[in-house]
Write an enzyme that holds these catalytic residues in place. Structure first.
Site, PDB file in Angstrom:
ATOM      1  N   HIS A  15     -54.919  46.775  66.920  1.00  0.00           N
ATOM      2  CA  HIS A  15     -55.823  47.925  66.904  1.00  0.00           C
ATOM      3  C   HIS A  15     -56.531  48.057  68.250  1.00  0.00           C
ATOM      4  CE1 HIS A  15     -59.694  49.923  65.525  1.00  0.00           C
ATOM      5  NE2 HIS A  15     -58.773  50.762  65.101  1.00  0.00           N
ATOM      6  N   GLU A  46     -51.706  49.963  68.332  1.00  0.00           N
ATOM      7  CA  GLU A  46     -52.393  51.160  67.856  1.00  0.00           C
ATOM      8  C   GLU A  46     -53.310  51.663  68.959  1.00  0.00           C
ATOM      9  OE1 GLU A  46     -55.650  53.577  66.166  1.00  0.00           O
ATOM     10  OE2 GLU A  46     -55.804  51.704  67.277  1.00  0.00           O
ATOM     11  N   ASP A  48     -55.668  55.482  70.228  1.00  0.00           N
ATOM     12  CA  ASP A  48     -56.173  56.809  69.900  1.00  0.00           C
ATOM     13  C   ASP A  48     -55.870  57.758  71.052  1.00  0.00           C
ATOM     14  OD1 ASP A  48     -57.925  55.795  67.515  1.00  0.00           O
ATOM     15  OD2 ASP A  48     -58.483  54.542  69.212  1.00  0.00           O
ATOM     16  N   HIS A  61     -60.525  56.185  72.378  1.00  0.00           N
ATOM     17  CA  HIS A  61     -61.003  56.430  71.016  1.00  0.00           C
ATOM     18  C   HIS A  61     -62.083  57.506  70.928  1.00  0.00           C
ATOM     19  CE1 HIS A  61     -63.654  55.757  67.506  1.00  0.00           C
ATOM     20  NE2 HIS A  61     -62.511  55.573  66.875  1.00  0.00           N
TER      21      HIS A  61
END
Length: 250
Positions: A15, A46, A48, A61
């Site tokens: 993440h 992962e 964003d 993010h």
């Protein structure tokens, strides 16, 4: 099955590159963090996505630069020439999506589109990189999920949108969805999202279930015992240890 989901054993996903690994503190969504996770052996990252005012797609993010960089301002209001000057934790530049795809050609990426203006530019980057089979695109916005599916077609793996997840969670006989997987928290506020019934219905429809953001080893073991297909973690060190102990680290 979507090529993105083909993996031997549970999917372990870093993440934001493993934002809470002791070596990555302050460097979430940076090339430093992504490279660190890959060096640990992670095959899934992962990140964003936001787009600048001139349509450049960055791995970041927040909608603002303020929290993790030495700059300020809303990304969507700034051109890339300004955003490119920002440094994560004062040192690392904000990576482009195209850079991440190019730097780690053997790695699969889970992409969370955070704003409406990022959908079309992200689709173009994915298309240009020939990365359709190694990305999964998700979003909190059902509209964004539908739009990216229209843009990139049925080969693209996508997470289910919020409306699709709710229908699967609360409807006894849910209608099938075009999504490849559910990427959900175990609990959201006071709502228990992950239930045995949801997991059973998802698997009956051929959907994988990936749970975020799981940083405690006891929770990792418990969720894997329940049969989830993947875990998304900030503690890349701890998830690797758990999977190694279970002989499921590949």
């Amino acid at each position: 099955m979507y090529p993105y989901l083909v993996h031997d054993g549970p999917i372990a996903m870093a993440h934001r590159g493993g934002a809470l690994h002791p070596d990555n503190l302050g460097y979430e969504n940076s090339m430093h963090a992504f490279a660190h996770a890959v060096k640990l052996g992670y095959h899934y990252l992962e990140t964003d996505l936001h787009a600048t005012s001139d349509g450049v797609v960055v791995a970041f993010h927040d909608h603002r630069l303020d929290r993790v960089t030495d700059s300020t301002g809303v990304i969507a209001d700034l051109p890339w020439s300004e955003v490119s000057k920002a440094r994560i934790n004062g040192h690392e530049p904000i990576p482009l999506l195209a850079e991440v795809l190019d730097a780690f050609p053997e790695v699969k990426l889970n992409l969370d589109i955070k704003a409406d203006n990022g959908v079309l530019p992200a689709a173009e980057v994915i298309r240009a990189a020939g990365a359709l089979d190694r990305v999964c695109v998700s979003s909190f916005s059902q509209a964004r999920v539908r739009q990216i599916r229209r843009e990139l077609g049925p080969r693209l793996a996508t997470g289910l949108g919020q409306q699709e997840i709710a229908r699967l969670r609360f409807t006894p006989f849910p209608v099938n969805s075009a999504g490849a997987c559910l990427q959900i928290p175990e609990v959201y506020g006071r709502l228990r999202v992950l239930t045995p019934g949801l997991l059973k219905r998802a698997h009956a429809l051929g959907k994988q279930v990936h749970v975020w953001t799981v940083d405690d080893p006891a929770d990792m073991h418990r969720l894997l015992d329940q049969g989830v297909d993947g875990l998304i973690t900030d503690r890349t060190d701890l998830l690797r240890q758990v999977l190694q102990a279970r002989n499921q680290w590949t």
